[in-house]
Design an enzyme around this catalytic site. Structure first.
Site, PDB file in Angstrom:
ATOM      1  N   ASP A 102       3.868   0.755  11.942  1.00  0.00           N
ATOM      2  CA  ASP A 102       2.642   0.200  11.352  1.00  0.00           C
ATOM      3  C   ASP A 102       2.375  -1.222  11.816  1.00  0.00           C
ATOM      4  O   ASP A 102       1.327  -1.783  11.493  1.00  0.00           O
ATOM      5  CB  ASP A 102       2.732   0.215   9.827  1.00  0.00           C
ATOM      6  CG  ASP A 102       2.771   1.628   9.289  1.00  0.00           C
ATOM      7  OD1 ASP A 102       3.100   1.810   8.109  1.00  0.00           O
ATOM      8  OD2 ASP A 102       2.491   2.544  10.071  1.00  0.00           O
TER       9      ASP A 102
ATOM     10  N   LYS B 290       0.834  -1.205   0.000  1.00  0.00           N
ATOM     11  CA  LYS B 290       0.000   0.000   0.000  1.00  0.00           C
ATOM     12  C   LYS B 290       0.873   1.262   0.000  1.00  0.00           C
ATOM     13  O   LYS B 290       0.674   2.168  -0.807  1.00  0.00           O
ATOM     14  CB  LYS B 290      -0.896   0.036   1.241  1.00  0.00           C
ATOM     15  CG  LYS B 290      -1.530   1.403   1.511  1.00  0.00           C
ATOM     16  CD  LYS B 290      -2.357   1.443   2.753  1.00  0.00           C
ATOM     17  CE  LYS B 290      -1.661   2.052   3.923  1.00  0.00           C
ATOM     18  NZ  LYS B 290      -1.438   3.495   3.899  1.00  0.00           N
ATOM     19  N   ASN B 291       1.853   1.321   0.892  1.00  0.00           N
ATOM     20  CA  ASN B 291       2.613   2.564   1.039  1.00  0.00           C
ATOM     21  C   ASN B 291       3.576   2.808  -0.108  1.00  0.00           C
ATOM     22  O   ASN B 291       4.086   3.913  -0.259  1.00  0.00           O
ATOM     23  CB  ASN B 291       3.332   2.594   2.391  1.00  0.00           C
ATOM     24  CG  ASN B 291       2.330   2.771   3.530  1.00  0.00           C
ATOM     25  OD1 ASN B 291       1.194   3.147   3.293  1.00  0.00           O
ATOM     26  ND2 ASN B 291       2.749   2.471   4.737  1.00  0.00           N
TER      27      ASN B 291
ATOM     28  N   ARG C 100       0.206  14.945  12.722  1.00  0.00           N
ATOM     29  CA  ARG C 100       0.601  14.593  11.352  1.00  0.00           C
ATOM     30  C   ARG C 100       0.793  15.857  10.511  1.00  0.00           C
ATOM     31  O   ARG C 100       0.105  16.106   9.535  1.00  0.00           O
ATOM     32  CB  ARG C 100      -0.403  13.633  10.743  1.00  0.00           C
ATOM     33  CG  ARG C 100      -0.550  12.368  11.596  1.00  0.00           C
ATOM     34  CD  ARG C 100      -1.268  11.257  10.879  1.00  0.00           C
ATOM     35  NE  ARG C 100      -0.339  10.560   9.979  1.00  0.00           N
ATOM     36  CZ  ARG C 100      -0.747   9.545   9.196  1.00  0.00           C
ATOM     37  NH1 ARG C 100      -2.001   9.200   9.170  1.00  0.00           N
ATOM     38  NH2 ARG C 100       0.116   8.926   8.424  1.00  0.00           N
TER      39      ARG C 100
ATOM     40  N   ARG D   4      -8.857   0.059   3.543  1.00  0.00           N
ATOM     41  CA  ARG D   4      -7.937   1.013   2.894  1.00  0.00           C
ATOM     42  C   ARG D   4      -6.613   0.338   2.565  1.00  0.00           C
ATOM     43  O   ARG D   4      -5.948   0.711   1.606  1.00  0.00           O
ATOM     44  CB  ARG D   4      -7.656   2.188   3.837  1.00  0.00           C
ATOM     45  CG  ARG D   4      -8.656   3.284   3.873  1.00  0.00           C
ATOM     46  CD  ARG D   4      -8.093   4.439   4.675  1.00  0.00           C
ATOM     47  NE  ARG D   4      -6.739   4.728   4.245  1.00  0.00           N
ATOM     48  CZ  ARG D   4      -5.771   5.120   5.078  1.00  0.00           C
ATOM     49  NH1 ARG D   4      -6.006   5.216   6.358  1.00  0.00           N
ATOM     50  NH2 ARG D   4      -4.569   5.389   4.632  1.00  0.00           N
TER      51      ARG D   4
ATOM     52  N   CYS E 185      -5.437   8.487   8.452  1.00  0.00           N
ATOM     53  CA  CYS E 185      -5.562   7.963   9.818  1.00  0.00           C
ATOM     54  C   CYS E 185      -5.436   9.098  10.843  1.00  0.00           C
ATOM     55  O   CYS E 185      -4.610   9.973  10.702  1.00  0.00           O
ATOM     56  CB  CYS E 185      -4.447   6.958  10.094  1.00  0.00           C
ATOM     57  SG  CYS E 185      -4.648   5.458   9.173  1.00  0.00           S
TER      58      CYS E 185
HETATM   59  C1  EPZ Z   1       3.817   7.153   6.393  1.00  0.00           C
HETATM   60  O1  EPZ Z   1       3.037   8.149   6.995  1.00  0.00           O
HETATM   61  C2  EPZ Z   1       2.880   5.986   6.202  1.00  0.00           C
HETATM   62  N1  EPZ Z   1       1.806   6.369   5.280  1.00  0.00           N
HETATM   63  C3  EPZ Z   1       2.323   5.556   7.531  1.00  0.00           C
HETATM   64  O2  EPZ Z   1       1.580   4.376   7.275  1.00  0.00           O
HETATM   65  C4  EPZ Z   1       3.456   5.208   8.468  1.00  0.00           C
HETATM   66  O3  EPZ Z   1       2.913   4.959   9.748  1.00  0.00           O
HETATM   67  C5  EPZ Z   1       4.448   6.367   8.566  1.00  0.00           C
HETATM   68  O4  EPZ Z   1       4.880   6.741   7.256  1.00  0.00           O
HETATM   69  C6  EPZ Z   1       5.694   5.999   9.356  1.00  0.00           C
HETATM   70  O5  EPZ Z   1       6.311   4.878   8.767  1.00  0.00           O
HETATM   71  C7  EPZ Z   1       2.057   6.302   3.964  1.00  0.00           C
HETATM   72  O6  EPZ Z   1       3.148   5.962   3.532  1.00  0.00           O
HETATM   73  C8  EPZ Z   1       0.914   6.668   3.075  1.00  0.00           C
HETATM   74  P1  EPZ Z   1       5.940  10.295   8.512  1.00  0.00           P
HETATM   75  P2  EPZ Z   1       3.623   9.640   7.066  1.00  0.00           P
HETATM   76  O7  EPZ Z   1       5.917  11.515   7.652  1.00  0.00           O
HETATM   77  O8  EPZ Z   1       4.388   9.908   5.842  1.00  0.00           O
HETATM   78  C9  EPZ Z   1       6.430  13.705  11.797  1.00  0.00           C
HETATM   79  C10 EPZ Z   1      -0.130   2.878   7.536  1.00  0.00           C
HETATM   80  O9  EPZ Z   1      -0.532   2.331   8.572  1.00  0.00           O
HETATM   81  N2  EPZ Z   1       6.352  14.669  10.676  1.00  0.00           N
HETATM   82  O10 EPZ Z   1       7.045   9.330   8.360  1.00  0.00           O
HETATM   83  O11 EPZ Z   1       2.537  10.570   7.438  1.00  0.00           O
HETATM   84  C11 EPZ Z   1       5.082  13.059  12.039  1.00  0.00           C
HETATM   85  O12 EPZ Z   1       4.311  13.850  12.916  1.00  0.00           O
HETATM   86  C12 EPZ Z   1       0.177   4.347   7.552  1.00  0.00           C
HETATM   87  O13 EPZ Z   1       0.121   2.302   6.450  1.00  0.00           O
HETATM   88  C13 EPZ Z   1       6.588  16.012  10.929  1.00  0.00           C
HETATM   89  O14 EPZ Z   1       6.859  16.404  12.063  1.00  0.00           O
HETATM   90  O15 EPZ Z   1       4.586   9.504   8.301  1.00  0.00           O
HETATM   91  C14 EPZ Z   1       5.428  11.733  12.649  1.00  0.00           C
HETATM   92  O16 EPZ Z   1       5.534  11.879  14.053  1.00  0.00           O
HETATM   93  C15 EPZ Z   1      -0.235   5.002   8.850  1.00  0.00           C
HETATM   94  N3  EPZ Z   1       6.516  16.908   9.895  1.00  0.00           N
HETATM   95  C16 EPZ Z   1       6.798  11.408  12.069  1.00  0.00           C
HETATM   96  O17 EPZ Z   1       7.272  12.618  11.448  1.00  0.00           O
HETATM   97  C17 EPZ Z   1       6.226  16.506   8.614  1.00  0.00           C
HETATM   98  O18 EPZ Z   1       6.183  17.359   7.705  1.00  0.00           O
HETATM   99  C18 EPZ Z   1       6.731  10.314  10.997  1.00  0.00           C
HETATM  100  O19 EPZ Z   1       5.804  10.758  10.045  1.00  0.00           O
HETATM  101  C19 EPZ Z   1       5.983  15.119   8.378  1.00  0.00           C
HETATM  102  C20 EPZ Z   1       6.064  14.222   9.417  1.00  0.00           C
END
Ligand code: EPZ
Length: 436
Positions: A310, A25-26, A125, A402, A120
């Site tokens: 995840d 998915k990701n 986020r 999803r 989610c």
């Molecule tokens: C991706 O989400 C995945 N989604 C998530 O999978 C996964 O949990 C996550 O990465 C971590 O591996 C997709 O790939 C579509 P991040 P993402 O940006 O990109 C902070 C699932 O279950 N952050 O790596 O939103 C944020 O708050 C889903 O398949 C900032 O501070 O995650 C978080 O604490 C759920 N500023 C940390 O980084 C930003 O601009 C990691 O977030 C972006 C993120």
């Protein structure tokens, strides 16, 4: 996708047999927007049958792309005629990954207007790092009425260093940089397998990306991207979910069509919990079974290659079945323990304090009506229902659909007693007679 749909699970059956893992998915939610950068039609294979894919393909068609389904998991997409650079709220709010259209549209047209993401409910986020990457590449960013307005004249390669390791911002930086003039170096980059898959996809079209999978990714902008025929990698989180389900039910399951090296951290933690895992890299499969009690274990989530956030709800559920006290620390996502209240309804003894959950494993769970609050929480509740005595009703399963294709079919093939109900009075007689 009907919000009144629910899964009804009669627990207590050992999962036995084989399960085929679908495309990731990701990875696919990053690769489908990346098709916008291609100057020719391209074919994507091993596409999972999940609602995030349906939404991504609808957004591509709304932008003007021609999408043809060539087979159950194969699509031909021609984005050469696209004129629109706007993804409206009613489309974007349906999934978080819609924000990847920002980087893709900016990368192709030097402008984009995309609604802030949905997805989610995992804490704040924010997207500050995404916007930082775009600005470093020369784009102006405006936030108004829930829309992100981006424009550049034109994008120019630059150094980008992320303040936090972020999958989403790393993906968006790659999408925006792949056709930008000159060299872009992304520091503190995420290393997830889906980052590597996106880079491999783009390189198969003639992009010049090196270092994906490390914390430093170098991208030299190119003018033209030719067509490609590209298979999505297997979903390591789907694989991990079925591995945990096999262990939670005391079953014996062969999980097929995996990339074993993407499962290393999941295998390592599950073996600490006492699960037997036979990894067969040559045939891209792992066999999972238990031959003794589950062992209390402490787990911390980490960016890849650490234990994935995840998989945190799923492994916490497994630890409810291990005798003794386990601790799970969620160091990546915020507010990712919302499912604990639902597990408590099934008899789990879990105390949450900020980023840490303390689990008093009781060795057993009992069926109950529960509600999925996000994708992986829903998967965890499914696992709990499979392991519990009695019947479990999982509501709000649109979250699960999803990211998991044909979960009911795959679980039934493993011997699970599970049905999907659209309206409660349509429950299959089998479960109604035996419920209890
Ligand atoms: C991706 O989400 C995945 N989604 C998530 O999978 C996964 O949990 C996550 O990465 C971590 O591996 C997709 O790939 C579509 P991040 P993402 O940006 O990109 C902070 C699932 O279950 N952050 O790596 O939103 C944020 O708050 C889903 O398949 C900032 O501070 O995650 C978080 O604490 C759920 N500023 C940390 O980084 C930003 O601009 C990691 O977030 C972006 C993120």
């Amino acid at each position: 996708m009907n919000s009144s749909d629910r899964f009804v699970i009669k627990g207590g059956r050992r999962l036995m047999g084989e399960v085929e893992i679908s495309g990731a998915k990701n990875a696919v939610v990053a690769i489908l927007p990346a098709v916008l950068l291609c100057d020719e039609p391209c074919v994507i294979e091993n596409v999972p049958d999940i609602s995030d894919v349906v939404i991504s393909l609808q957004i591509l068609e709304e932008l003007g792309a021609i999408v043809e389904k060539l087979g159950p998991h194969t699509y031909r997409i021609d984005a050469t005629g696209i004129k629109s650079t706007c993804v409206p709220y009613e489309s974007a709010r349906r999934m978080r990954a819609s924000y990847y259209f920002m980087g893709a549209l900016l990368g192709r047209f030097s402008k984009a207007r995309v609604s802030m993401p949905g997805g989610c409910p995992l804490g704040a986020r924010p997207i500050d790092q995404h916007l930082k990457a775009f600005q470093k590449l020369g784009a102006q960013c405006k936030l108004e009425q829930g829309m992100v307005d981006l424009s550049a004249n034109p994008l120019k390669g630059n150094q980008i260093f992320f303040d936090v390791v972020t999958v989403g911002a790393t993906v968006n930086a790659i999408l925006a940089a792949v056709k930008a003039e000159g060299l872009t170096v992304i520091g503190n980059a995420a290393k997830e397998p889906h980052i590597v898959d996106l880079a491999s996809f783009l390189n198969s079209m003639g992009a010049d990306i090196i270092g994906a999978g490390t914390d430093t990714i170098k991208i030299r902008g190119v003018k033209y991207l030719h067509g490609t025929d590209y298979p999505i990698i297997p979903d390591q989180i789907e694989a991990g979910t079925y591995m945990v389900a096999a262990a939670a039910t005391g079953g014996n399951v062969l999980v097929k069509n995996v990339t074993v090296r993407h499962l290393n951290s999941i295998i390592s933690v599950m073996e600490k919990i006492g699960v037997q895992i036979e990894a067969d890299e040559e045939h891209d499969q792992v066999r999972v079974f238990t031959d003794g009690p589950l062992i209390k274990t402490n787990v911390k989530t980490r960016p890849h290659p650490g234990f994935p956030t995840d998989m945190q709800p799923q492994i916490s559920t497994l630890l409810c079945l291990a005798e003794g006290t386990s601790m799970v620390k969620e160091d990546v996502s915020e507010q990712r323990f919302q499912y604990v209240d639902e597990l408590r309804r099934m008899g789990a003894d879990i105390q949450v304090d900020g980023k840490v959950a303390v689990i008093e494993g009781t060795g057993r769970l009992t069926g109950a009506p529960v509600k999925a609050c996000d994708l992986r929480a829903g998967a965890a509740l499914m696992i709990a229902g499979l392991a519990a005595s009695g019947v479990t009703y999982v509501e709000d399963i649109f979250h699960v659909e999803r990211g998991y294709s044909d979960m009911v079919g795959k679980l039934r093939a493993l011997g699970a007693e599970i049905v999907k109900e659209t309206h409660p009075d349509e429950a299959e007689p089998l479960l109604q007679e035996n419920a209890g």
